[in-house]
Design a protein around this motif. Structure first.
Motif, mmCIF file in Angstrom:
data_model
loop_
_atom_site.group_PDB
_atom_site.id
_atom_site.type_symbol
_atom_site.label_atom_id
_atom_site.label_comp_id
_atom_site.label_asym_id
_atom_site.label_seq_id
_atom_site.Cartn_x
_atom_site.Cartn_y
_atom_site.Cartn_z
ATOM 1 N N CYS A 195 85.325 59.585 38.252
ATOM 2 C CA CYS A 195 85.337 58.327 37.572
ATOM 3 C C CYS A 195 84.023 57.554 37.635
ATOM 4 O O CYS A 195 83.871 56.668 37.150
ATOM 5 C CB CYS A 195 86.480 57.216 38.193
ATOM 6 S SG CYS A 195 85.944 56.647 39.770
ATOM 7 N N ASN A 196 82.993 58.145 38.340
ATOM 8 C CA ASN A 196 81.788 57.640 38.489
ATOM 9 C C ASN A 196 81.402 56.827 39.768
ATOM 10 O O ASN A 196 80.405 56.541 39.881
ATOM 11 C CB ASN A 196 80.951 57.202 37.149
ATOM 12 C CG ASN A 196 81.228 55.928 37.068
ATOM 13 O OD1 ASN A 196 81.537 54.826 37.832
ATOM 14 N ND2 ASN A 196 81.208 55.497 35.714
ATOM 15 N N CYS A 207 93.519 68.058 34.109
ATOM 16 C CA CYS A 207 92.994 68.383 35.462
ATOM 17 C C CYS A 207 93.387 69.583 35.996
ATOM 18 O O CYS A 207 94.548 69.915 36.082
ATOM 19 C CB CYS A 207 93.041 67.266 36.331
ATOM 20 S SG CYS A 207 92.257 65.541 35.696
ATOM 21 N N ARG A 230 96.016 51.180 39.704
ATOM 22 C CA ARG A 230 95.345 51.916 40.346
ATOM 23 C C ARG A 230 94.521 52.906 39.521
ATOM 24 O O ARG A 230 93.159 53.352 39.870
ATOM 25 C CB ARG A 230 96.033 52.972 41.422
ATOM 26 C CG ARG A 230 96.624 52.029 42.832
ATOM 27 C CD ARG A 230 97.335 52.774 43.630
ATOM 28 N NE ARG A 230 96.449 53.839 44.297
ATOM 29 C CZ ARG A 230 95.652 53.734 45.432
ATOM 30 N NH1 ARG A 230 95.682 52.590 45.993
ATOM 31 N NH2 ARG A 230 95.251 54.871 46.068
ATOM 32 N N LEU A 231 94.990 53.531 38.718
ATOM 33 C CA LEU A 231 94.712 54.527 37.517
ATOM 34 C C LEU A 231 93.641 53.691 36.903
ATOM 35 O O LEU A 231 92.553 54.209 36.481
ATOM 36 C CB LEU A 231 95.551 55.293 36.759
ATOM 37 C CG LEU A 231 96.515 56.208 37.134
ATOM 38 C CD1 LEU A 231 97.807 56.576 36.377
ATOM 39 C CD2 LEU A 231 95.581 57.599 37.270
ATOM 40 N N SER A 244 79.416 54.420 29.904
ATOM 41 C CA SER A 244 80.245 55.152 30.706
ATOM 42 C C SER A 244 80.763 56.465 29.856
ATOM 43 O O SER A 244 81.193 56.461 28.721
ATOM 44 C CB SER A 244 81.450 54.293 31.055
ATOM 45 O OG SER A 244 82.537 55.226 31.712
ATOM 46 N N ILE A 246 94.232 59.903 31.510
ATOM 47 C CA ILE A 246 94.701 58.506 32.325
ATOM 48 C C ILE A 246 95.997 58.090 31.651
ATOM 49 O O ILE A 246 96.898 57.699 32.410
ATOM 50 C CB ILE A 246 93.634 57.762 32.452
ATOM 51 C CG1 ILE A 246 92.559 58.283 33.523
ATOM 52 C CG2 ILE A 246 94.239 56.376 32.808
ATOM 53 C CD1 ILE A 246 91.297 57.313 33.740
ATOM 54 N N LEU A 282 77.926 56.680 42.183
ATOM 55 C CA LEU A 282 77.419 55.514 42.598
ATOM 56 C C LEU A 282 76.929 55.458 44.005
ATOM 57 O O LEU A 282 75.961 55.168 44.406
ATOM 58 C CB LEU A 282 78.217 54.319 42.439
ATOM 59 C CG LEU A 282 78.804 53.891 40.961
ATOM 60 C CD1 LEU A 282 79.688 52.854 40.843
ATOM 61 C CD2 LEU A 282 77.283 53.582 40.104
ATOM 62 N N SER A 296 83.303 58.338 31.957
ATOM 63 C CA SER A 296 84.710 58.492 32.373
ATOM 64 C C SER A 296 85.348 57.490 31.638
ATOM 65 O O SER A 296 86.544 57.732 31.204
ATOM 66 C CB SER A 296 84.492 58.313 33.790
ATOM 67 O OG SER A 296 85.943 58.212 34.175
ATOM 68 N N HIS A 336 87.648 63.872 30.493
ATOM 69 C CA HIS A 336 88.916 63.624 30.178
ATOM 70 C C HIS A 336 89.961 63.903 31.278
ATOM 71 O O HIS A 336 90.014 64.974 31.617
ATOM 72 C CB HIS A 336 89.339 64.327 28.743
ATOM 73 C CG HIS A 336 90.851 63.669 28.405
ATOM 74 N ND1 HIS A 336 90.904 62.413 27.994
ATOM 75 C CD2 HIS A 336 91.881 64.423 28.425
ATOM 76 C CE1 HIS A 336 92.321 62.364 27.606
ATOM 77 N NE2 HIS A 336 92.990 63.671 28.141
ATOM 78 N N LYS A 337 90.669 62.931 31.558
ATOM 79 C CA LYS A 337 91.502 62.980 32.901
ATOM 80 C C LYS A 337 92.954 63.082 32.504
ATOM 81 O O LYS A 337 93.883 62.910 33.464
ATOM 82 C CB LYS A 337 90.945 62.142 33.956
ATOM 83 C CG LYS A 337 89.800 62.826 34.669
ATOM 84 C CD LYS A 337 89.550 61.591 35.851
ATOM 85 C CE LYS A 337 88.489 60.433 35.309
ATOM 86 N NZ LYS A 337 87.326 60.670 34.959
ATOM 87 N N ARG A 385 90.417 53.346 38.317
ATOM 88 C CA ARG A 385 89.486 54.315 38.318
ATOM 89 C C ARG A 385 89.365 55.099 36.809
ATOM 90 O O ARG A 385 88.866 56.016 36.873
ATOM 91 C CB ARG A 385 90.332 55.437 39.242
ATOM 92 C CG ARG A 385 90.043 55.132 40.770
ATOM 93 C CD ARG A 385 91.084 55.893 41.377
ATOM 94 N NE ARG A 385 90.950 55.351 42.744
ATOM 95 C CZ ARG A 385 91.552 53.990 43.256
ATOM 96 N NH1 ARG A 385 92.039 53.332 42.344
ATOM 97 N NH2 ARG A 385 91.453 53.727 44.232
ATOM 98 N N THR A 386 89.307 54.234 35.823
ATOM 99 C CA THR A 386 89.009 54.714 34.547
ATOM 100 C C THR A 386 87.340 54.777 34.399
ATOM 101 O O THR A 386 87.143 55.699 33.902
ATOM 102 C CB THR A 386 89.450 53.657 33.524
ATOM 103 O OG1 THR A 386 90.957 53.491 33.768
ATOM 104 C CG2 THR A 386 89.240 54.071 32.343
ATOM 105 N N SER A 387 86.751 53.731 35.134
ATOM 106 C CA SER A 387 85.384 54.011 35.265
ATOM 107 C C SER A 387 84.891 53.179 36.507
ATOM 108 O O SER A 387 84.989 52.090 36.354
ATOM 109 C CB SER A 387 84.578 53.223 33.936
ATOM 110 O OG SER A 387 83.382 53.435 33.912
ATOM 111 N N GLY A 388 84.351 53.998 37.407
ATOM 112 C CA GLY A 388 84.076 53.227 38.809
ATOM 113 C C GLY A 388 83.350 52.208 38.887
ATOM 114 O O GLY A 388 83.525 51.271 39.763
ATOM 115 N N ASP A 389 82.211 52.298 38.053
ATOM 116 C CA ASP A 389 81.434 51.189 38.009
ATOM 117 C C ASP A 389 82.041 49.723 37.373
ATOM 118 O O ASP A 389 81.644 48.817 37.776
ATOM 119 C CB ASP A 389 80.139 51.358 37.432
ATOM 120 C CG ASP A 389 80.366 51.872 35.784
ATOM 121 O OD1 ASP A 389 81.322 51.870 35.316
ATOM 122 O OD2 ASP A 389 79.418 52.696 35.373
#
Lengths: 505, 171
Positions: B55-56, B135, A202-203, A499, A188, B60, A501, A185-186, A206-210
């Motif tokens: 964020c993963n 964080c 931008r945030l 996920s 966000i 990857l 993240s 937990h960041k 980057r919630t889930s990079g994939d």
């Protein structure tokens, strides 16, 4: 049966909310919506809170229309939705942690994202100092002779995200799995509050990079809906192109990784090559391997002038030739099938109850795909199939992904044909004169991603909520593993690939 | 399957030449990696990856290091399952408060001599998440960091360059 819109018609309509309606309802109506979820009339899309209100997004599948219902909580409480509809439970627990609003009659009141390690409580509500003493987290119990617990995580043995799994097993057989998440937990949504649209985008990416493209697209759609903005046609096509590349990269990677977890490393090697080739094509065309920050509210961020799509054309040629041999390999290997067939079954009824999207839902008989059911441009003009199976096991989830790879390869071909060679890719966003709200739903590779945003004057984000498809998939993994052996957990887990993240936010 | 295997015998490998070791990373490292430690470890490193809140995206690309194009095991670099087997902790993310203790305990469980590589923009100073209540902000705020590999996320080439910097001393 009354439609969702009829049911909430008694509520006060919020004018500035687009494109779907939002109505402010009273407590009895809120409860009626919860009961309707229980009866399966509609699907839960999201549940989130503000300092003094809760919101619930629902989808009336028959009418093909989502709506948002809001309830004011002047006394800091709201009737629990989870008391009627268990899938709401984790969303509600997260909501309570973040806003401090208490769900009355909730079946599970344990904290979820708040592990008692922040220096405050209720970051999205009336902030309070952190509690001095945090009781240990009470895991659910299982009683019986010969049962033992296996705690795993948050740091796992592989290169994966952190989370805690508490297995209760009888010998090798799992009788209960309980997940404890929230480690990544960041904050966000708190970071987005008061942020500029650009920073929020931008945030979101980057919630889930994939799923960076899908998240950025969902947020962009929500912002554009709030502002009534229409993005240039070329941007719409480029967004879809990136989204399909993202889907391909993830499916290639995961198909290989699932087979690798069944000790069939050859598939990982070959699928890994395909995945790398997708990322390199993406990098060549868009300047970033994962295409982060390329989808922005107002359009897409790509170099001006015509786009040389040769790397993507080459990729499609290579992948279209190479993939069938791998599919055949998967289909013909008895040792592999032995591990995947009948393992980690999600029953269709359970998938339906949880309204679970993506390949997890589609492998268990749920045909929902936001690209089709809530078709957004350019998918409303593209030809593709939504594969569905009913077996609900690891094998079915692999096959859904295989079919989706084939569909995506074909979709990229169609998109490249339709893509305007040159032209505008981004428009400046209009000024905001008063609060305006928007909602966006985008099909990521994992399932449907919901973004809800309220913009305040000065184009600042007043509140933004993002809901990952994993919220409705994680609980099903708990059910899928039951009765399987511990050693099959990696296989089940990978076939879900939820996920962390995106869920923890 | 036989055909696939046969083809892979005939076809040229995908593997590419190693990137040049990053000079900044090298300079940073040269002061830290002493002769004795290198003598003990040789040219091989066992790496334990820890996601402390990313964020993963970084994961990857770290995964990609194992694919046929980068094939990091040819350098004697390998990922291990336990910090107790590791020489290097490869840490990503703006360490979240919920992961802080887990990271510290992973570090404590790693036998010396050990190095910490912080990968990605978040791992340096928290990146985009630096101001968050949830964080800590950067790996260095929790455990000592030896080198940082920049990028959001760092490309596999950048990661490989940074890791090779641990093995190759600057001329």
């Amino acid at each position: 049966m009354a439609t969702l819109l009829d049911t909430i018609a008694g509520g006060h309509l919020v004018e500035a909310h687009r494109p779907y309606p939002r109505r402010i309802v009273d407590a009895p109506l809120w409860q009626a919506l919860g009961a309707g979820l229980h009866e399966g009339h509609w699907r839960l899309l999201g549940l989130w809170g503000e300092p003094a209100a809760v919101h619930m997004a629902l989808l009336d599948e028959a009418a093909g229309l989502p709506a948002v219902a809001s309830l004011a909580c002047p006394d800091g409480t709201f009737p629990s939705v989870a008391q009627y509809h268990p899938p709401a439970s984790r969303l509600e627990r997260a909501l309570c942690d973040l806003t401090g609003l208490a769900a009355t009659a909730a079946p599970d009141a344990r904290p979820w994202l708040d592990h008692g390690r922040w220096d405050l409580r209720h970051p999205l509500g009336q902030r309070l100092p952190a509690a001095t003493e945090v009781p240990p987290y009470a895991f659910l119990t299982a009683d019986g002779e010969g049962l033992h617990q296996i705690p795993v995580g948050p740091v796992h043995a592989g290169i994966i995200e952190p989370g805690h799994f508490r297995f209760t097993a009888n010998g090798e057989a799992v009788v209960r799995l309980e997940q404890r998440l929230g480690y990544v937990h960041k904050g966000i949504e708190a970071l987005m509050t008061g942020a500029s649209i650009e920073r929020a985008a931008r945030l979101a990416g980057r919630t889930s990079g994939d799923s960076t493209v899908a998240y950025a697209w969902a947020l962009a759609r929500a912002v554009e809906a709030a502002l009534g903005a229409t993005v240039p046609e070329r941007a719409v096509w480029l967004r879809a192109l990136m989204a399909e590349l993202e889907r391909l990269a993830n499916h290639f990677g995961d198909i290989g990784a699932i087979c690798n977890d069944a000790a069939f490393a050859l598939m990982l090697a070959h699928c890994g090559v395909l995945r790398e080739q997708v990322l390199r094509a993406a990098n060549a065309c868009f300047g970033h391997r994962l295409m982060m920050d390329r989808v922005v509210p107002g359009g897409v961020e790509v170099a001006p002038g015509p786009l040389d799509t040769t790397p993507i054309r080459n990729l499609i040629d290579v992948a279209t030739k190479a993939f069938p041999a791998l599919v055949k390999l998967y289909d013909n290997k008895a040792s592999l099938q032995d591990r995947t067939v009948g393992t980690g079954i999600v029953r269709p009824a359970l998938a339906r109850q949880y309204g679970c999207g993506g390949y997890v839902g589609r492998a268990s008989g749920l045909a929902f795909d936001a690209r089709r059911q809530l078709a957004y441009p350019p998918y409303d003009g593209l030809r593709f199939e939504v594969p569905v199976l009913r077996e609900g096991d690891v094998n079915a989830r692999v096959w859904i992904r295989i079919r989706e790879v084939e569909q995506s390869l074909a979709l990229v071909g169609q998109i490249l044909k339709a893509l305007p060679p040159d032209g505008l890719t981004r428009i400046p966003l209009a000024e905001v004169d008063g609060p305006s709200e928007g909602v966006g739903l985008v099909e990521g590779f994992r399932g449907d991603i919901l973004a809800w945003v309220r913009l305040d004057a000065g184009a600042r984000v007043g509140r933004c909520h993002l809901r990952d498809p994993s919220w409705f998939q994680w609980p099903l993994l708990e059910a899928a593993i039951e009765g399987n052996i511990v050693a099959d957990f990696p296989l089940c887990n990978k076939s879900f690939n939820c996920s962390y993240s995106g869920h923890d936010l | 399957m036989q055909k696939l295997l046969l083809e892979s015998l005939i076809k040229a490998p995908f593997t590419e030449p190693a990137p040049q070791a990053d000079t900044v990373a090298l300079a940073e490292l040269a002061t830290r990696v002493d002769r004795a430690a290198r003598a003990r470890l040789g040219r091989s490193l066992s790496i334990r990856q820890v996601d402390a809140g990313s964020c993963n995206g970084c994961e990857l690309e770290i995964h990609a290091l194992g694919n046929a194009f980068y094939d990091l095991e040819r350098f004697g670099l390998r990922f291990v399952a336990s910090p107790r087997h590791a020489d290097v902790l490869l840490v990503t993310g703006p360490v979240t408060r919920n992961m802080r203790e887990a990271l510290q305990r992973t570090y404590d469980a790693t036998p010396g001599p050990k190095w910490v590589v912080a990968a990605g923009a978040c791992a340096r100073d928290g990146g985009l998440f630096a101001d968050s209540y949830a964080c800590v902000g950067g790996v260095g705020a929790v455990i000592p960091v030896d080198i940082h590999i920049p990028g959001c996320p760092p490309t596999p080439t950048a990661l490989l360059g940074g890791l090779l910097a641990l093995l190759t001393k600057s001329a």
